[in-house]
Design an enzyme around this catalytic site. Structure first.
Site, PDB file in Angstrom:
ATOM      1  CG  ASN A   1     -25.974  -5.847 -18.857  1.00  0.00           C
ATOM      2  OD1 ASN A   1     -25.768  -6.755 -19.578  1.00  0.00           O
ATOM      3  ND2 ASN A   1     -25.100  -5.184 -18.538  1.00  0.00           N
ATOM      4  N   GLY A   2     -26.873  -2.336 -18.067  1.00  0.00           N
ATOM      5  CA  GLY A   2     -26.628  -1.434 -19.209  1.00  0.00           C
ATOM      6  C   GLY A   2     -26.671  -0.041 -18.233  1.00  0.00           C
TER       7      GLY A   2
ATOM      8  CE  LYS B   1      -4.488 -10.703 -19.748  1.00  0.00           C
ATOM      9  NZ  LYS B   1      -4.887 -10.523 -21.128  1.00  0.00           N
TER      10      LYS B   1
ATOM     11  CD  GLU C   1      -2.693  -9.430 -23.568  1.00  0.00           C
ATOM     12  OE1 GLU C   1      -3.230  -8.397 -23.790  1.00  0.00           O
ATOM     13  OE2 GLU C   1      -3.404 -10.159 -23.179  1.00  0.00           O
TER      14      GLU C   1
ATOM     15  CB  CYS D   1     -24.972  -6.289 -15.148  1.00  0.00           C
ATOM     16  SG  CYS D   1     -24.434  -4.809 -14.049  1.00  0.00           S
TER      17      CYS D   1
ATOM     18  NE  ARG E   1     -22.917 -10.258 -18.628  1.00  0.00           N
ATOM     19  CZ  ARG E   1     -22.874  -9.972 -20.163  1.00  0.00           C
ATOM     20  NH1 ARG E   1     -22.177 -10.770 -20.923  1.00  0.00           N
ATOM     21  NH2 ARG E   1     -23.278  -8.897 -20.564  1.00  0.00           N
TER      22      ARG E   1
ATOM     23  CG  HIS F   1      13.071   8.306 -26.800  1.00  0.00           C
ATOM     24  ND1 HIS F   1      14.086   9.155 -26.881  1.00  0.00           N
ATOM     25  CD2 HIS F   1      13.349   7.272 -27.457  1.00  0.00           C
ATOM     26  CE1 HIS F   1      14.912   9.004 -27.892  1.00  0.00           C
ATOM     27  NE2 HIS F   1      14.361   7.821 -28.504  1.00  0.00           N
TER      28      HIS F   1
ATOM     29  CE  LYS G   1     -13.685 -13.126 -20.857  1.00  0.00           C
ATOM     30  NZ  LYS G   1     -12.185 -12.959 -21.237  1.00  0.00           N
TER      31      LYS G   1
ATOM     32  CD1 TRP H   1     -17.464  -4.728 -12.892  1.00  0.00           C
ATOM     33  CD2 TRP H   1     -18.177  -2.871 -13.894  1.00  0.00           C
ATOM     34  NE1 TRP H   1     -16.339  -3.888 -13.184  1.00  0.00           N
ATOM     35  CE2 TRP H   1     -16.852  -2.644 -13.840  1.00  0.00           C
ATOM     36  CE3 TRP H   1     -18.800  -1.931 -14.516  1.00  0.00           C
ATOM     37  CZ2 TRP H   1     -16.426  -1.767 -14.328  1.00  0.00           C
ATOM     38  CZ3 TRP H   1     -18.343  -0.808 -14.994  1.00  0.00           C
ATOM     39  CH2 TRP H   1     -16.848  -0.750 -15.106  1.00  0.00           C
TER      40      TRP H   1
ATOM     41  CD  GLU I   1      -6.631  -7.576 -18.178  1.00  0.00           C
ATOM     42  OE1 GLU I   1      -7.519  -7.240 -18.652  1.00  0.00           O
ATOM     43  OE2 GLU I   1      -5.623  -8.544 -18.497  1.00  0.00           O
TER      44      GLU I   1
END
Ligand code: G6P
Length: 612
Positions: free
Chosen positions: A99-100, A489, A485, A2, A27, A508, A607, A73, A492
């Site tokens: 926000n929270g 990417k 990574e 948010c 955000r 395995h 983010k 969000w 995402e």
């Protein structure tokens, strides 16, 4: 998560709020809203993006020089119009953005319902506005005092801004666990979750501290006190950030801009810290803790997401160079499993935003148990940076694309600088090797410039693979975190399932997935376990997997085996992750663009994850 923004002053608030929301959209972007005060208090909100809000409210009365705005969000309550912020009091006289997460919202809500309050949303936030109104009525106090008293009943995290029709000459803001910055202009104030909506108007800012609230007047001085009613003197910081750093500057996406910025951002991470000709590596921020590093029996790295991957590279760097044992922990796991921490242990917290709730909580836990906490953050003045004993900023500049790119390479550079400086002090690497490494590190920005030349080739490659349903990424040693990574990417931003695996471990399990439809990206650079990786490539080929190999320039062995190769400049094995990550960032970027995905704002992600 948010983004929140507010304005009070002589200008029209709406354009400032909307521009600010666009800057904060990284955000959260599932719904948005604003409240404007101009005699009457008007609320506009919608599910969808900030641009949807703009479209929806075109033609309405948008005047007012005091206002608040929010981009959401969702945590509690699905993203729809009624759950969008701001939330309004029953009287309709007050509106609030948040926000929270209010953890005790259920019990507060029950109490408020018993007292006759009617809830219009499924959010945790709505309890705050009713609680403030109820406190004001019951206690017979002014608005500031009502907010203060109400916040003392709240468990959880919040950054809030409140506007009231009955108090048209002020905004009230408060913070605990979620960030809030106040910009101080000439007879005007700006409030936001980070400095990006503010930097255009003023460079003078105050960061609210934990459990602090601010009374932000239309005229006069900013007043800050704690929610326990202790007056505070605002400390004014000067922002170094430039406006160009938060604009796309001709690139179609922030992500691509940020990938291309890496030669510069990596250089900025080293600036003033590395001088190869003088044989010096010094990180000013941790200079007082050099001896603690030398004496440390153990280092624990805590982080989330991409920063956790940087931590895995850090593990290799510290163990190789300093011979200090390192554990790398997901902050979210570490904080909830009663970890063993010895006196003198060093905990390194890595976070681009410096606001990730789990990393912050891991820091607080380790601090309480007596560890020395070192931060590696990108956002200056962020909560994690302030909660640590010492640290080194990455100085990568604002990262706006939700998928982290330049922050990762900068984090690895800072970890390399830290490990090199400790190793030099501790005497764990021979001097000639130390000099060789710092010379090589100094040449990395140039090598990144060269690496970016593969962009065109990768774009072409993306046309072949953008419809693949799965990808496997393999690497060993320093390149295992690169594989993780690379896979992250792709997941995402393109929503293709991808797994990163240690190349040998593939036998395995993941080997069962391999067939002629499975692209396998192998980081097969020279040195390290090169020969072993070559064998792993054979294993994939034997099962008809399609190999995309990242190879060292000039390598002919893997070139002959692989279906497609991407060459990167040669560098020391320990710095390969900085270079090898870039083609993988580009691969995910081009695939996501071809799939028509929203690269900078991928679905469901945010983010800065300020909730646990
Ligand atoms: C979110 C972001 C990731 C990031 C992670 C950790 O999930 O989408 O890109 O790596 O948080 O964030 P931090 O700011 O602590 O590095």
């Amino acid at each position: 998560m948010c983004g929140i923004v507010g304005y009070i002053g002589p200008r029209e608030a709406y354009p400032i709020l909307i521009k600010g929301l666009h800057r904060l959209e990284y955000r959260g972007y599932d719904s948005a809203g604003i409240a404007l005060l101009d005699g009457s208090l008007r609320l506009y909100k919608t599910s969808g993006k900030v641009s949807d809000l703009e479209d929806k409210i075109k033609g309405n009365n948008l005047s007012g020089n005091i206002g608040i705005g929010h981009t959401r969000w969702a945590t509690h309550g699905e993203p729809n119009d009624s759950n969008a912020h701001p939330h309004c009091s029953t009287s309709g006289n007050m509106a609030l953005i948040h926000n929270g997460i209010i953890e005790n919202y259920a019990s507060l809500k029950k109490e408020l319902i018993n007292r006759g309050y009617h809830f219009r949303s499924n959010t945790d936030t709505e309890v705050l506005i009713h609680l403030i109104e109820e406190t004001k009525l019951q206690e017979g106090v002014d608005l500031t005092e009502a907010v203060r008293i109400a916040l003392n009943h709240v468990i959880g995290a919040y950054a809030i801004v409140l506007v009231s029709k009955d108090n048209p000459d002020m905004l009230i803001a408060a913070k605990k666990g979620s960030p809030l910055v106040i910009g101080i202009g000439k007879n005007e104030f700006f409030i936001a979750s980070d400095a990006s909506p503010i930097v255009e108007y003023t460079k003078n800012v105050v960061y609210l501290d934990e459990e602090e609230m601010a009374v932000i007047p239309r005229q006069g001085r900013l007043k800050i006190k704690t929610i326990r009613n202790q007056e505070k003197t605002p400390y004014i910081h000067h922002l170094e950030m430039q406006l160009s750093a938060i604009e796309k500057e001709g690139f179609p996406h922030f992500m691509l801009k940020e990938i291309y910025e890496q030669p510069r951002s990596v250089k900025d991470s080293m600036r003033g810290r590395l001088n190869a000709s003088k044989g010096v590596v010094a990180l000013g921020g941790i200079i007082d803790y050099q001896q603690a590093f030398v004496n440390a029996r153990r280092i624990i790295i805590v982080a989330c997401g991409t920063s956790w991957h940087a931590g895995l590279v850090g593990e290799c760097l510290f163990e190789d160079l300093t011979r200090i044992p390192v554990e790398v922990e997901y902050a979210s796991e570490f904080r909830y499993r009663n970890p063993i921490i010895y006196e003198g242990d060093i905990v390194i917290a890595i976070s681009q935003s410096g606001e990730t709730a789990d990393t912050l909580a891991a820091v607080e836990l380790a601090k309480a148990k007596g560890a020395i906490i070192i931060g590696i953050c990108n956002v200056v003045g962020s909560s994690i940076a302030r909660a640590t004993h010492a640290g080194s900023y990455t100085h990568a500049g604002p990262e706006i694309g939700v998928a982290s790119t330049k922050a990762f390479t900068a984090q690895v550079v800072v970890l390399a600088l830290m490990a090199l400086s400790v190793a030099d002090k501790k005497g764990t690497i021979p001097k000639p090797r130390f000099h060789q490494l710092i010379n090589e590190l100094e040449s990395i920005p140039e090598k990144l410039e060269k690496t970016l030349e593969v962009n065109q080739q990768i774009e072409e490659l993306s046309h072949i693979f953008f419809n693949a349903r799965n990808f496997l990424y393999l690497g060993r040693g320093y390149n295992f975190p690169v594989a993780l990574e690379g896979a992250l990417k792709l997941k995402e931003i393109s929503y293709i399932h991808a797994e990163g695996y240690p190349a040998a471990e593939m036998k395995h399990g993941p080997i069962a997935l391999i067939d002629e439809n499975m692209p396998v990206v192998v980081i097969a650079t020279k040195k390290g376990s090169y020969e072993k990786v070559v064998s792993n490539i054979q294993e994939v080929k034997a099962r008809k997997g399609v190999i995309i190999a990242l190879i060292t320039q000039g390598d002919t062995t893997v070139r002959q085996m692989a279906d497609y190769v991407i060459e990167i400049p040669e560098t020391d094995e320990i710095f390969v992750p900085i270079v090898a990550t870039i083609p993988l960032q580009l691969l995910s970027y081009h695939i996501a663009v071809l799939r028509g995905c929203n690269v900078d704002q991928p679905r469901n992600l945010a983010k800065s994850v300020t909730v646990e």
